[in-house]
Design a protein around this motif. Structure first.
Motif, short mmCIF file in Angstrom:
data_model
loop_
_atom_site.label_atom_id
_atom_site.label_comp_id
_atom_site.label_asym_id
_atom_site.label_seq_id
_atom_site.Cartn_x
_atom_site.Cartn_y
_atom_site.Cartn_z
N VAL A 89 0.83 -1.21 0.00
CA VAL A 89 0.00 0.00 0.00
C VAL A 89 0.86 1.26 0.00
O VAL A 89 0.70 2.14 -0.85
N LEU A 90 1.78 1.37 0.94
CA LEU A 90 2.56 2.60 1.11
C LEU A 90 3.56 2.86 -0.02
O LEU A 90 3.76 4.01 -0.42
N GLY A 116 -0.93 0.48 -3.40
CA GLY A 116 -2.04 -0.47 -3.30
C GLY A 116 -3.17 0.11 -2.48
O GLY A 116 -3.08 1.23 -1.96
N THR A 117 -4.24 -0.65 -2.33
CA THR A 117 -5.40 -0.22 -1.56
C THR A 117 -5.91 -1.37 -0.71
O THR A 117 -6.02 -2.50 -1.20
N GLU A 118 -6.21 -1.09 0.54
CA GLU A 118 -6.82 -2.14 1.37
C GLU A 118 -8.30 -2.25 1.00
O GLU A 118 -8.89 -1.30 0.50
N HIS A 129 2.36 6.38 -0.31
CA HIS A 129 0.96 6.47 -0.75
C HIS A 129 0.05 6.39 0.47
O HIS A 129 0.19 5.51 1.32
N LEU A 130 -0.90 7.33 0.54
CA LEU A 130 -1.87 7.34 1.63
C LEU A 130 -3.26 6.98 1.13
O LEU A 130 -3.99 6.24 1.80
N GLY A 131 -3.66 7.50 0.00
CA GLY A 131 -5.01 7.28 -0.53
C GLY A 131 -5.29 8.30 -1.62
O GLY A 131 -4.40 8.64 -2.39
N HIS A 132 -6.53 8.81 -1.65
CA HIS A 132 -6.95 9.78 -2.66
C HIS A 132 -7.79 10.87 -2.01
O HIS A 132 -8.35 10.66 -0.93
N VAL A 147 -4.02 1.22 6.80
CA VAL A 147 -2.68 0.64 6.92
C VAL A 147 -1.59 1.68 6.66
O VAL A 147 -0.44 1.49 7.04
N SER A 148 -1.95 2.83 6.09
CA SER A 148 -0.99 3.91 5.87
C SER A 148 -0.80 4.77 7.11
O SER A 148 0.06 5.66 7.13
#
Length: 147
Positions: free
Chosen positions: A36-37, A41-43, A116-119, A139-140
């Motif tokens: 993810v980080l 990726g994305t959980e 990466h954190l998200g959007h 998870v970030s």
């Protein structure tokens, strides 16, 4: 607001930044955290530990421990991921245009270690001060509870 330059930063631009090799990140993070980080990726929705958390405190980057969001910026969006209406400060995050998955989105990365954190999404009609939803992977983050 959008940073599309993926070039290696010059040394002066890395002052106060956390810069590690991918091998160092792999040694520090679990395989899922790394996915993810470091690989954006994305959980899965509704699986993260902070999705419904209402505990007061500061949310930090799991990779570098930088303060990113405060609990009073968090709101219930029912989207399956922790949602915030603003970062702690604009320099805590950086933005990248994301055209993956046949969508136009804005990726949010840690301003300190570039994880990466998200959007972030705008104009969705949430009753928040900014009309923005920072949709962040649990998870970030880590949560430092208020004493």
């Amino acid at each position: 607001m959008t940073d599309t330059n993926h070039a290696t930063p010059n040394p002066a631009a890395t002052v106060g930044k956390v810069v590690k090799s991918e091998a160092e990140w792999r040694a520090q993070l679990s395989p899922f955290e790394y996915k993810v980080l470091r690989e954006a990726g994305t959980e899965r929705a509704f699986t993260g530990e902070y999705t419904d958390t209402t505990t007061e405190g500061v949310y930090r980057c799991r990779a570098c421990n930088a303060e990113l969001f405060r609990s009073d910026q968090k709101f219930s969006s029912h989207c399956g991921w922790p949602s915030f209406f603003a970062p702690l400060a604009e320099d805590r995050v950086r933005y990248i245009e994301d055209g993956s998955l046949f969508m136009k989105r804005v990726e949010v990365r840690c301003g300190t270690c570039d994880s990466h954190l998200g959007h972030v999404f705008s104009g969705e009609g949430y009753d928040t001060p900014t009309d923005q939803r920072y949709c962040i992977n649990s998870v970030s983050l880590t949560l430092e509870e208020k004493a």
